[in-house]
Design a protein around this motif. Sequence first.
Motif: not given
Length: 431
Positions: A143-157
Motif C-alpha cells: 500500500e505504501d510502495f507508490p509513496q516510497r517511489v515518489a519519495d525517491v524521485i522527490g529526494k525525500t526518501y
Amino acid sequence: MSYATQKLAEEKVFKDPVHRYIHVRDQVIWDVIGAKEFQRLRRIKQLGTTYLVFHGAEHSRFNHSLGVYEIVRRIVDDSFSGRPEWDDSERLVVLCAALLHDLGHGPFSHAFENVFGLDHEYFTQQIILGDTDVNKILKRVSEDFPQRVADVIGKTYPNKQVVSLISSQIDADRMDYLQRDAYFTGVSYGHFDMERILRVMRPREDQVVIKSSGMHAVEDYIMSRYQMYWQVYFHPVSRSAEVILTKVLHRAKALSKMGYDFKQQPTHFRGFFDGTYTLNEYLALDEGVLLTYFQLWMSEDDPILSDLSDRFVNRKLFQYIEFDLAKDYMKMKELELLFKKAGIDPEYYLVFDSSSDLPYDFYRPGEEGERIPIHLLKPNGEIRELSRESDIVEAISGKRRTDHKLYFPEDILTKDGKKKALKKQILDLLT
C-alpha cells in the motif's frame, strides 16, 4: 510468492543502441513498462526542439527511462548486491524510481513547463500517487510502495544512497542521457567510460562513492557533460526553436484570454490557459497533439499565431546575436521602440534568452539547490571530495558559465516593402 518478488517466466530484453540490451526480470517492472502512462513517454522527445538542429535527435523519454533503469539495475544487481553497506530490500524501489523518474514530462518538456508554470517532477509524483495504471501496479507491491517511489524521485526518501543513484552529480540519469544524446545527435562529446565508473562505484552509509582508482573516468564524465551542455543542450539554433515554441503557446494563451474566436478551438489547452487543468488533461497532451494544433493554427486569422506556428512547423527560425541585457538595457529599449514603429510586435519577435550551467560544485550547505558532491574512496578508507583530488575538476568547480542571446526575425527585417529604412535602422543596431 509475493508480487514484489515475482519473476517473469522468461527474461525480457529490449535492444538498445547505448547499452546493447535492457534486461527485465521482475514482473513489477514489466507491468509498469506496459502501463499507458509509461507508454505515453514514447510520444515525448528526450531533447525537445533539438531535432531541428541535430536531425537524429528523435529519441524519446521512453528510451531514456529504460536506459536509466538498466544502469541502476546493473549497479544494484552486479556492483552492490551482497555488500554489507547495501540493503537489498531497497532494490525494487530504486529500480521503479529509475524507470519512472521522468514520467511527468510534458510535450517539449521545459519549454511547455515554462509557459504554464509547471513542474515535471510534481507531475511525476502525481501520476505515481494518483488514480492511474502505474499507481495500481505499484500498490500491488504494498500500500505504501507508490509513496516510497515518489519519495525517491522527490529526494525525500530516508535512504540517501537510493536517492543518489537517481539524483546526484554522478547518477544513472546523467550517465544515460549523456551517452544516449551523444549517440542520437551524432556528436562525440558525451562519450565516457561508464563501464569503468560502474566497476568502481561503492555503497557507503548515506551515499555512493567512487574508488579513487576511477578518478580519471569521473573527470572524463564531468568534461563530457560540460561539452554536451554547450555544444548540444544550449545550442543557439535549438534555443531559437524553443523561443518560437514558447511564443506560439504564449500567443494562443493571450488570444484565449482576449476571447479570440479560434478556427481550431484549443480544447486541449483550455485548462492550462486558465489554470484549471486536471491530471488526465495533462496526460492527454503529447508532442503529436501540440504539432497538430500548430499545423492547424498556421491557418488562423491572427497573423502572429499563424506566422509563429508556421515558423516552428517549417523551421523558419529566428536569427540571433550575442547580447547582455544588463549591459545593453537601453539598446534593448530602443530596439523595442523601433520594432513597434515598424509594426513588429517585440513581445513575440524580439526575445532575450539566457542559458547557464554549473558543471560541478562542491558542498555548499544551506544554499538553495545545494549539490551533493562526488566523493572518492581512498585505499586507506578515507573519503575525499573529488575537487580536492582532481586538478581538472578543481579548475571548474563552482564556476557557472552563462550565455546570453537576443533572437529576432531577420527575414522580416530584410524583406522589401513598407518601412524599409526603419527596418534597416533596426538591422544596423542588431549587427
